[in-house]
Design a protein around this motif. Structure first.
Motif, PDB file in Angstrom:
ATOM      1  N   THR A  78       0.848  -1.190   0.000  1.00 17.87           N
ATOM      2  CA  THR A  78       0.000   0.000   0.000  1.00 17.87           C
ATOM      3  C   THR A  78       0.882   1.236   0.000  1.00 17.87           C
ATOM      4  N   GLU A  84      -3.209  13.227  -3.270  1.00 20.72           N
ATOM      5  CA  GLU A  84      -3.519  12.284  -4.353  1.00 20.72           C
ATOM      6  C   GLU A  84      -2.454  12.356  -5.441  1.00 20.72           C
ATOM      7  N   HIS A  85      -2.094  11.216  -5.976  1.00 20.89           N
ATOM      8  CA  HIS A  85      -1.086  11.137  -7.040  1.00 20.89           C
ATOM      9  C   HIS A  85      -1.449  12.039  -8.222  1.00 20.89           C
ATOM     10  N   SER A  90       0.521   8.448 -10.866  1.00 23.63           N
ATOM     11  CA  SER A  90      -0.508   7.413 -11.035  1.00 23.63           C
ATOM     12  C   SER A  90      -0.078   6.405 -12.095  1.00 23.63           C
ATOM     13  N   ARG A 100      -2.839  -0.881  -3.491  1.00 30.18           N
ATOM     14  CA  ARG A 100      -3.737   0.170  -2.997  1.00 30.18           C
ATOM     15  C   ARG A 100      -3.011   1.490  -2.734  1.00 30.18           C
ATOM     16  N   ILE A 101      -3.734   2.582  -2.980  1.00 28.44           N
ATOM     17  CA  ILE A 101      -3.278   3.934  -2.649  1.00 28.44           C
ATOM     18  C   ILE A 101      -4.272   4.526  -1.657  1.00 28.44           C
ATOM     19  N   TYR A 103      -4.813   8.330   0.251  1.00 23.15           N
ATOM     20  CA  TYR A 103      -4.307   9.704   0.302  1.00 23.15           C
ATOM     21  C   TYR A 103      -5.068  10.542   1.316  1.00 23.15           C
ATOM     22  N   SER A 106      -7.298  15.214  -1.734  1.00 24.18           N
ATOM     23  CA  SER A 106      -7.447  14.925  -3.164  1.00 24.18           C
ATOM     24  C   SER A 106      -6.865  16.036  -4.031  1.00 24.18           C
ATOM     25  N   SER A 128      -7.918  12.419 -11.525  1.00 22.88           N
ATOM     26  CA  SER A 128      -7.952  11.467 -10.420  1.00 22.88           C
ATOM     27  C   SER A 128      -7.089  10.259 -10.759  1.00 22.88           C
ATOM     28  N   ILE A 129      -6.644   9.567  -9.720  1.00 16.46           N
ATOM     29  CA  ILE A 129      -5.828   8.372  -9.921  1.00 16.46           C
ATOM     30  C   ILE A 129      -6.546   7.390 -10.832  1.00 16.46           C
ATOM     31  N   ASN A 130      -7.824   7.128 -10.562  1.00 17.51           N
ATOM     32  CA  ASN A 130      -8.536   6.114 -11.338  1.00 17.51           C
ATOM     33  C   ASN A 130      -8.882   6.541 -12.751  1.00 17.51           C
ATOM     34  N   VAL A 138      -8.290   2.671  -4.508  1.00 14.39           N
ATOM     35  CA  VAL A 138      -7.922   3.977  -3.968  1.00 14.39           C
ATOM     36  C   VAL A 138      -8.885   4.358  -2.852  1.00 14.39           C
TER      37      VAL A 138
END
Length: 162
Positions: A78, A84-85, A90, A100-101, A103, A106, A128-130, A138
């Protein structure tokens, strides 16, 4: 999955690293890599003050992990981070197969604060990361750490505009 008390403990270390970065003249970001036993494997803070804007702690973690962990261990690890990345981090996280991330704040929160303070827009979209890496689990933001992170970013903003 949501942010647990154990997650908050690791995120607090990220906030401490972010504070270290700020004191050193860098942007306030910090990250840690944790294995399945809860041990810290690697940690770093932002190091962009000398002009290399790629010196993010999340990227340092991805580079360290690919050279020091098996693919299976990377997938189970993790990454905790104060913010947030960004899209670069990312992508690196996904390419090396980290898990998993979690944070503290955001990209949207940070962008909103910077806009409120009158900062110029970032040269990179705050995705966003996703959006960048859709398969990564996340969790975040972590509301108990929001005020502290906002203050660190405000301190950096104020020092950059003086």
């Amino acid at each position: 999955m949501s942010v647990s008390d154990d997650d908050l403990d690791h995120l607090q270390r990220c906030v401490d690293l972010a504070r270290e970065a700020l004191i050193a003249g860098d942007e306030p970001f910090g990250s840690v890599l944790i294995d399945t036993a809860g041990r810290t494997l690697f940690e770093d803070r932002n190091r962009v003050k000398d002009g290399d804007q790629t010196r993010h702690p999340e990227l340092a973690i991805a580079l360290w992990a690919v050279h020091n962990m098996t693919p299976e261990d990377r997938a189970r690890a993790t990454v905790y981070t104060s913010g947030e990345h960004c899209p670069m981090c990312s992508a690196a996280h996904a390419w090396v197969g980290l898990g998993r991330i979690v944070y503290a704040v955001s990209s949207t929160q940070l962008s909103t604060w910077l806009h409120e303070w009158g900062a110029p827009p970032s040269p990179v979209a705050g995705l966003s990361i996703n959006t960048v890496a859709p398969g990564i689990p996340v969790d975040g933001p972590a509301e108990p750490l929001e005020a502290e992170m906002k203050m660190l970013h405000l301190e950096k903003f104020k020092s950059a505009t003086q």
